[in-house]
Design a protein around this motif. Structure first.
Motif, PDB file in Angstrom:
ATOM      1  N   GLU A  82       0.893  -1.291  -0.022  1.00 41.05           N
ATOM      2  CA  GLU A  82       0.010  -0.200  -0.138  1.00 41.05           C
ATOM      3  C   GLU A  82       0.817   1.222   0.051  1.00 41.05           C
ATOM      4  N   GLN A  83       2.057   1.148   0.687  1.00 46.39           N
ATOM      5  CA  GLN A  83       2.745   2.390   0.814  1.00 46.39           C
ATOM      6  C   GLN A  83       3.553   2.592  -0.415  1.00 46.39           C
ATOM      7  N   VAL A  84       4.024   1.248  -1.011  1.00 52.04           N
ATOM      8  CA  VAL A  84       4.672   1.603  -2.371  1.00 52.04           C
ATOM      9  C   VAL A  84       3.864   2.100  -3.445  1.00 52.04           C
ATOM     10  N   GLU A  85       2.318   1.747  -3.503  1.00 50.66           N
ATOM     11  CA  GLU A  85       1.589   2.314  -4.416  1.00 50.66           C
ATOM     12  C   GLU A  85       1.264   3.784  -4.337  1.00 50.66           C
ATOM     13  N   GLN A  86       1.283   4.220  -2.900  1.00 49.94           N
ATOM     14  CA  GLN A  86       1.151   5.700  -2.832  1.00 49.94           C
ATOM     15  C   GLN A  86       2.196   6.498  -3.273  1.00 49.94           C
ATOM     16  N   GLU A  87       3.393   5.779  -2.809  1.00 48.88           N
ATOM     17  CA  GLU A  87       4.668   6.584  -3.386  1.00 48.88           C
ATOM     18  C   GLU A  87       4.789   6.758  -4.899  1.00 48.88           C
ATOM     19  N   LEU A  88       4.154   5.729  -5.628  1.00 48.50           N
ATOM     20  CA  LEU A  88       4.263   5.803  -6.920  1.00 48.50           C
ATOM     21  C   LEU A  88       3.284   7.002  -7.386  1.00 48.50           C
ATOM     22  N   LYS A  89       2.113   6.881  -6.865  1.00 45.15           N
ATOM     23  CA  LYS A  89       1.387   8.123  -7.090  1.00 45.15           C
ATOM     24  C   LYS A  89       1.911   9.259  -6.888  1.00 45.15           C
ATOM     25  N   ALA A  90       2.534   9.472  -6.059  1.00 44.70           N
ATOM     26  CA  ALA A  90       3.200  10.676  -5.492  1.00 44.70           C
ATOM     27  C   ALA A  90       4.374  11.096  -6.340  1.00 44.70           C
ATOM     28  N   GLY A  91       4.941  10.095  -6.831  1.00 40.81           N
ATOM     29  CA  GLY A  91       6.289  10.493  -7.610  1.00 40.81           C
ATOM     30  C   GLY A  91       7.673  10.231  -6.802  1.00 40.81           C
ATOM     31  N   VAL A  92       7.426   9.691  -5.430  1.00 45.07           N
ATOM     32  CA  VAL A  92       8.443   9.258  -4.532  1.00 45.07           C
ATOM     33  C   VAL A  92       9.290   8.128  -5.286  1.00 45.07           C
ATOM     34  N   ARG A  93       8.662   7.321  -5.888  1.00 51.25           N
ATOM     35  CA  ARG A  93       9.219   6.188  -6.530  1.00 51.25           C
ATOM     36  C   ARG A  93       8.938   6.213  -8.182  1.00 51.25           C
ATOM     37  N   LYS A  94       9.857   5.397  -8.934  1.00 50.49           N
ATOM     38  CA  LYS A  94       9.590   5.627 -10.233  1.00 50.49           C
ATOM     39  C   LYS A  94       9.529   4.086 -10.847  1.00 50.49           C
ATOM     40  N   ALA A  95       9.029   3.901 -11.978  1.00 51.79           N
ATOM     41  CA  ALA A  95       9.311   2.423 -12.296  1.00 51.79           C
ATOM     42  C   ALA A  95       9.824   2.379 -13.541  1.00 51.79           C
ATOM     43  N   LEU A  96      11.081   1.669 -13.513  1.00 54.51           N
ATOM     44  CA  LEU A  96      12.124   1.687 -14.549  1.00 54.51           C
ATOM     45  C   LEU A  96      12.016   0.455 -15.146  1.00 54.51           C
ATOM     46  N   ARG A  97      12.533   0.516 -16.511  1.00 59.38           N
ATOM     47  CA  ARG A  97      12.779  -0.796 -17.309  1.00 59.38           C
ATOM     48  C   ARG A  97      13.566  -1.627 -16.736  1.00 59.38           C
ATOM     49  N   PHE A  98      13.573  -2.908 -16.527  1.00 59.07           N
ATOM     50  CA  PHE A  98      14.417  -3.931 -16.054  1.00 59.07           C
ATOM     51  C   PHE A  98      15.629  -4.078 -17.064  1.00 59.07           C
ATOM     52  N   GLY A  99      16.759  -3.867 -16.682  1.00 59.82           N
ATOM     53  CA  GLY A  99      17.832  -4.217 -17.606  1.00 59.82           C
ATOM     54  C   GLY A  99      18.578  -5.775 -17.492  1.00 59.82           C
ATOM     55  N   ARG A 100      19.116  -5.977 -18.619  1.00 63.58           N
ATOM     56  CA  ARG A 100      19.804  -7.355 -18.592  1.00 63.58           C
ATOM     57  C   ARG A 100      20.402  -7.522 -17.244  1.00 63.58           C
ATOM     58  N   ASP A 101      21.375  -6.824 -17.024  1.00 64.32           N
ATOM     59  CA  ASP A 101      22.109  -7.090 -15.889  1.00 64.32           C
ATOM     60  C   ASP A 101      21.922  -6.351 -14.451  1.00 64.32           C
ATOM     61  N   ALA A 102      20.507  -5.949 -14.362  1.00 65.37           N
ATOM     62  CA  ALA A 102      20.165  -5.069 -13.184  1.00 65.37           C
ATOM     63  C   ALA A 102      20.083  -6.303 -12.208  1.00 65.37           C
ATOM     64  N   SER A 103      20.333  -5.867 -10.992  1.00 67.57           N
ATOM     65  CA  SER A 103      20.567  -6.709  -9.809  1.00 67.57           C
ATOM     66  C   SER A 103      19.159  -6.735  -9.195  1.00 67.57           C
ATOM     67  N   ARG A 121       9.173  -4.217 -14.660  1.00 61.80           N
ATOM     68  CA  ARG A 121       9.833  -3.017 -14.179  1.00 61.80           C
ATOM     69  C   ARG A 121      10.403  -2.983 -12.948  1.00 61.80           C
ATOM     70  N   ARG A 122      11.401  -2.308 -12.609  1.00 57.17           N
ATOM     71  CA  ARG A 122      11.995  -2.227 -11.266  1.00 57.17           C
ATOM     72  C   ARG A 122      11.562  -1.003 -10.690  1.00 57.17           C
ATOM     73  N   LEU A 123      11.219  -0.994  -9.423  1.00 62.23           N
ATOM     74  CA  LEU A 123      10.782   0.335  -8.723  1.00 62.23           C
ATOM     75  C   LEU A 123      12.127   0.969  -7.947  1.00 62.23           C
ATOM     76  N   SER A 124      12.285   2.239  -8.230  1.00 60.49           N
ATOM     77  CA  SER A 124      13.219   2.765  -7.736  1.00 60.49           C
ATOM     78  C   SER A 124      13.107   2.988  -6.218  1.00 60.49           C
ATOM     79  N   ASP A 125      14.207   3.239  -5.556  1.00 63.15           N
ATOM     80  CA  ASP A 125      14.247   3.288  -4.052  1.00 63.15           C
ATOM     81  C   ASP A 125      13.512   4.776  -3.955  1.00 63.15           C
ATOM     82  N   PRO A 126      12.928   5.049  -2.619  1.00 61.04           N
ATOM     83  CA  PRO A 126      12.198   6.465  -2.429  1.00 61.04           C
ATOM     84  C   PRO A 126      13.154   7.568  -2.637  1.00 61.04           C
ATOM     85  N   ASP A 127      12.756   8.471  -3.511  1.00 64.56           N
ATOM     86  CA  ASP A 127      13.619   9.701  -3.857  1.00 64.56           C
ATOM     87  C   ASP A 127      12.727  10.897  -3.383  1.00 64.56           C
ATOM     88  N   MET A 128      12.997  11.460  -2.154  1.00 64.02           N
ATOM     89  CA  MET A 128      12.168  12.272  -1.680  1.00 64.02           C
ATOM     90  C   MET A 128      12.379  13.641  -2.362  1.00 64.02           C
TER      91      MET A 128
END
Length: 394
Positions: A158-179, A241-248
């Motif tokens: 629930e928290q992550v969904e709120q962070e996505l809506k607020a722009g605190v997190r971003k959904a990034l394309r997953f790369g081949r070598d992503a950890s 997608r990878r969700l970025s860490d919270p970016d205040m």
């Protein structure tokens, strides 16, 4: 007896041999029936028909599309009427695609049926055999099981969904070598997935390192797939997608942004309402807001405003800030305290029911701690645990 042929031998044993009846169904009809039987098995297992939406797994969504297309197929209703005891074909189509514009061959292709007339006698064509990709997808879904402690993880989703809506997190394309690491969030197959645990490093058959993961999904299931399996699935999924860490972001900074105010105040209010619930928890119920003007002006006439519970309020804390991004700051408070928002309905002056927002069941000491962590930048990675009424690290 040695001179008996097969029929005479069976007759002597009292075995009645019934002649084999040739199927009256065409290959196309047989495959339509087989496709519908998958949907019936889903209905039997879940007590409902398959539905569209990101909440379902990939097979449910495929069955939902297949069912919508069968409803459009001219001969399907008559062909499947005897099987359709739940009345699935009578429902309304809800597929996103416009199946009305497809001819029968196109519909069959969408169903995975295809034109079997020409290939019917081709012995080189494998029938009813799933590809290795389909098998891997099925095994991955089959490996999922209900998460017994999902209530522990549900607030995180629930928290992550709120962070996505607020722009605190971003959904990034997953790369081949992503950890893939402990605490990461991903979108796989249109569903949120959380890496709750990363096991000990092991050696894969090809000599590379791997690890067993505990992955929790937003639909309340979990799996223990390997890290490289998750990486491959995310890389091959066009929507992975990878969700970025919270970016205040620049809550406070030297350069002005569109939502910045030159100076502002975070204010914390306590209600003087006589409502039984408010009166019983008065020391814990607080409203948190941000204003670029005077707090006194903001709360004037509170007793006539349903936002303030139609009662006077007491200012119990204020925090003066500069170069403040109000939108992001309010998003942080809602992210942290969303689960503690009180569920209260009151009547406004006209007798209409109103549910005031931004009132939270949070101790004043916790609000103060949150503000201090916002100022020093350490709020990232914290959540408010409503069970112990304290901040906790993710």
């Amino acid at each position: 007896m040695a001179d008996m042929d097969d029929d005479e031998l069976l007759d002597a044993l009292g075995v009645e041999v019934a002649p084999l009846k040739a199927s009256s169904r065409t290959p196309r009809e047989e495959r339509i029936i087989a496709g519908f039987e998958d949907i019936l098995r889903f209905h039997q297992a879940h007590g409902r028909g398959p539905q569209h939406g990101e909440g379902g797994d990939i097979f449910e969504r495929l069955y939902a599309v297949r069912l919508d297309q069968l409803r459009k197929l001219p001969e399907a209703r008559a062909l499947l009427a005897a099987l359709d005891a739940p009345g699935l074909l009578a429902g309304a189509s809800s597929a996103a695609a416009d199946v009305d514009v497809l001819d029968e061959d196109a519909l069959l292709a969408e169903l995975g049926i295809g034109d079997v007339a020409q290939a019917n006698d081709d012995l080189t064509v494998l029938r009813h055999v799933r590809s290795s990709l389909e098998k891997r997808a099925a095994e991955e879904v089959a490996d999922r099981e209900p998460c017994k402690d999902f209530e522990t993880f549900q607030p995180l989703f629930e928290q992550v969904e709120q962070e996505l809506k607020a722009g605190v997190r971003k959904a990034l394309r997953f790369g081949r070598d992503a950890s893939v690491a402990d605490g990461n969030f991903f979108v796989l197959g249109g569903q949120l997935a959380y890496v709750a645990e990363v096991g000990d490093t092991i050696k894969a058959p090809n000599g590379e390192s791997d690890a067993r993961l505990r992955v929790i999904y937003a639909n309340g299931t979990e799996s223990n797939l390997l890290r490289r399996s998750l990486q491959r699935a995310l890389y091959k999924d066009d929507t992975g997608r990878r969700l970025s860490d919270p970016d205040m972001g620049p809550l406070f900074g030297g350069e002005a942004e569109p939502d910045d105010i030159e100076s502002g105040t975070i204010y914390v209010l306590r209600s003087k309402s006589n409502h039984p619930f408010v009166a019983a928890h008065r020391e814990l119920i607080h409203k948190i807001g941000v204003t670029g003007g005077k707090v006194e002006t903001r709360i004037a006439g509170a007793d006539k405003d349903a936002t303030y519970l139609l009662a006077d309020v007491e200012v119990v804390a204020t925090y003066k800030l500069h170069n403040l991004n109000r939108v992001k700051l309010e998003a942080i408070f809602h992210r942290l305290f969303g689960a503690a928002q009180i569920d209260l309905t009151i009547e406004d002056r006209l007798g209409n029911p109103v549910k005031p927002r931004e009132w939270f069941l949070v101790p004043l000491s916790v609000v103060d701690e949150v503000v201090q962590k916002i100022i020093d930048g350490s709020i990232t990675g914290h959540i408010y645990d409503i069970k112990i009424a304290r901040l906790s690290k993710l």
